[in-house]
Design an enzyme around this catalytic site. Sequence first.
Site, short mmCIF file in Angstrom:
data_model
loop_
_atom_site.label_atom_id
_atom_site.label_comp_id
_atom_site.label_asym_id
_atom_site.label_seq_id
_atom_site.Cartn_x
_atom_site.Cartn_y
_atom_site.Cartn_z
N LYS A 1 86.36 6.51 -54.95
CA LYS A 1 86.29 6.05 -56.65
C LYS A 1 86.19 3.91 -55.89
O LYS A 1 87.24 3.40 -55.12
CB LYS A 1 87.25 5.91 -57.10
CG LYS A 1 87.41 7.30 -57.67
CD LYS A 1 88.49 7.29 -58.48
CE LYS A 1 88.33 8.91 -59.58
NZ LYS A 1 89.55 8.62 -60.79
N GLY B 1 96.18 1.61 -49.16
CA GLY B 1 96.19 1.50 -49.90
C GLY B 1 96.89 -0.23 -49.38
O GLY B 1 96.28 -1.29 -50.02
N ARG C 1 101.67 10.88 -38.24
CA ARG C 1 103.13 9.95 -38.99
C ARG C 1 104.36 10.02 -38.41
O ARG C 1 105.24 8.83 -38.65
CB ARG C 1 103.11 9.92 -40.62
CG ARG C 1 101.83 9.46 -41.68
CD ARG C 1 101.75 9.39 -42.38
NE ARG C 1 100.88 8.67 -43.14
CZ ARG C 1 100.31 8.70 -44.56
NH1 ARG C 1 100.60 9.49 -45.62
NH2 ARG C 1 99.53 7.68 -44.60
N GLY D 1 94.26 7.12 -45.61
CA GLY D 1 94.35 8.27 -44.89
C GLY D 1 92.71 8.67 -44.35
O GLY D 1 93.01 9.05 -43.76
P1 ADP Z 1 90.52 6.00 -48.08
O1 ADP Z 1 92.19 7.31 -48.08
O2 ADP Z 1 90.47 6.41 -46.39
O3 ADP Z 1 91.13 5.28 -48.03
P2 ADP Z 1 89.40 7.47 -50.13
O4 ADP Z 1 90.59 8.04 -50.59
O5 ADP Z 1 89.44 5.68 -51.17
O6 ADP Z 1 89.58 6.91 -48.80
O7 ADP Z 1 88.25 8.28 -50.21
C1 ADP Z 1 88.09 9.33 -49.23
C2 ADP Z 1 87.64 10.63 -50.19
O8 ADP Z 1 86.16 9.89 -50.57
C3 ADP Z 1 87.06 11.20 -49.10
O9 ADP Z 1 87.91 12.46 -49.16
C4 ADP Z 1 85.61 12.11 -49.24
O10 ADP Z 1 85.11 13.22 -48.97
C5 ADP Z 1 85.49 11.13 -50.93
N1 ADP Z 1 84.04 10.57 -50.75
C6 ADP Z 1 83.63 10.16 -49.90
N2 ADP Z 1 82.14 9.24 -50.65
C7 ADP Z 1 81.79 10.62 -51.92
C8 ADP Z 1 81.09 11.07 -51.84
N3 ADP Z 1 79.40 10.54 -52.11
N4 ADP Z 1 80.53 12.19 -53.25
C9 ADP Z 1 82.37 12.54 -53.50
N5 ADP Z 1 82.86 11.77 -52.79
C10 ADP Z 1 82.78 11.20 -51.53
MG MG Z 2 92.64 8.47 -49.98
#
Ligand code: ADP
Ligand code: MG
Length: 394
Positions: A198, A374, A38, A351
Amino acid sequence: MIRIRTLDQLHIAPGARVFYRVDYNVPLEGTRITDATRIEETLATLRILRERGAAVVIASHLGRPKGERNAKYSLAPVRERLAELTGLPVQWADDCAGADTSHLQPGELLLVENLRFHAGEEKNDAAFAAELRKLADVYVNDAFGACHRAHASIDALPRLFPKESTAGGLLLARELEFLQKVTNISERPFVALMGGAKIAGKIEPLEALMNLADKVLIGGGMANTFLAARGVPMGGSLVDKDSLDVAQRIMEGHFRANLVLPEDLVVADSLDNPTEIDEEAVVSDGYTDEEKAFDIGPRTVRLYEAELKDAKLIFWNGPMGVFEKVQFAKGTMAMARAVAEADAITVVGGGESVEAVKASGFADRITHISTGGGASLEFISGAPLPGVEVLREG
Ligand code: ADP
Ligand code: MG
C-alpha cells in the site's frame, strides 16, 4: 548529526538491573518462530551487559494484542529460543507489570511477558511506565523498529531514569550510524526503490524521499495505485483507493526526484491458483478485470536495473511484487541482485523487504539491513523518532 548515549558511556553499578527494551516481534507460525533474526541481533548487547555485571530484564512487544492478554501473542516461544541461542537459563515473568526482579543476580536474564498485554504501553501511559520503572535501575533500548512510536517502554519509561542511566544498545547505535549516512547524503545519484502493498502509511516518507533522492523507482502494489491514479485501468489488481489523490499529488508536484513507474507487469487471473499468467503485460494497454498485477515485468526490471547500476546510494523499502509466491518473485529477486551488485551504499528496510533480500541470497552484500521498516522510513524522511530523541546526548 544525531548522537545518542551509547553503552560505553553508560555507568552500570555492580549487580544493577538493566531494563533492556528489544524488538522480539518475530514472525510466528503457531508457536514456531520462523525467523529468529531479531533475537540473534540482540545477543551482542546482551553479552556486553552481562560482562559488565548487569542482570538483564528483557522486554518486548509481539503482534497487536490491543492491550489485552492473549496467548497467541505470548513471548513464551521467544524465551525458549533465547535460552537456546544464549546457552543460558532465561527466567520468566508472566506479566511485565509487577514482575519481581529483586532476586536477580549479576549476569542473569529475565524475560517479561508482552508489553502490549497492557493498554498503557501503546498509550504511553505514565502509570504503566512507572510500573516498569520498578523493574530496573538502568534503561537500554535496542528496539529500533519501535522507536517511531511514542509508547510507554520507548518514550515515557526512559524519562523516569536519570539521563546517565539510559542508553541505546549496539543495534540502535548501528541503525542510526547507517541511516544517517543516507540522510547526510553526499553520494549521488541517490536512487530509492519503493514497493510493498500500500501507499497509506508511507506517504510522508515517500514525499520526503522525493525531495532527497534523484530517482524514485516504484513497484509492487504501490505502483498499481500510481498507475491507477494516472488513469490506467488496473483490472483486478490491488489498488490503494484511499491514496489515489495523494498519488496524483505526488505525480503532479515539483520534487527533486523523478518518479519512475513500471512499463510492464506480470499479471495473472489468481494469486493462489494462477492458471493464466502474462509475464510481460504492458502498462499502456491497461488491464482487464481478469488480470491482476502481482509483479513488475522484464522491461521494468531492465529499466530499474539500469538506474540502480549507476547509483551511489540506494534505499529500498517494499517488495516489487508478491515475492512470497515463486511465480511473482522474479522482479523482487532481480532488484535484490541489482542492489547487491551496485557500487553503492545500500540500505534495505522493512519486514517483508528484508525477508525478500534474505531469500535472494544477496543479504551479505547489502551495506545495511535495517531491522525497522516504518522507523527507517520515518527517520530518513526527517521525522524525529521518540525513542531516539529521548536518548540524545546533551
Ligand atoms: P515492508 O514490510 O518491506 O515494508 P510492505 O509491508 O509494505 O513491505 O509490503 C509487503 C507486501 O506487499 C508483501 O507481502 C507482498 O506480497 C505485497 N505486495 C507486493 N506487491 C504486491 C502486489 N502487486 N499486489 C499485492 N500485494 C503485493
Ligand atoms: Mg510489512
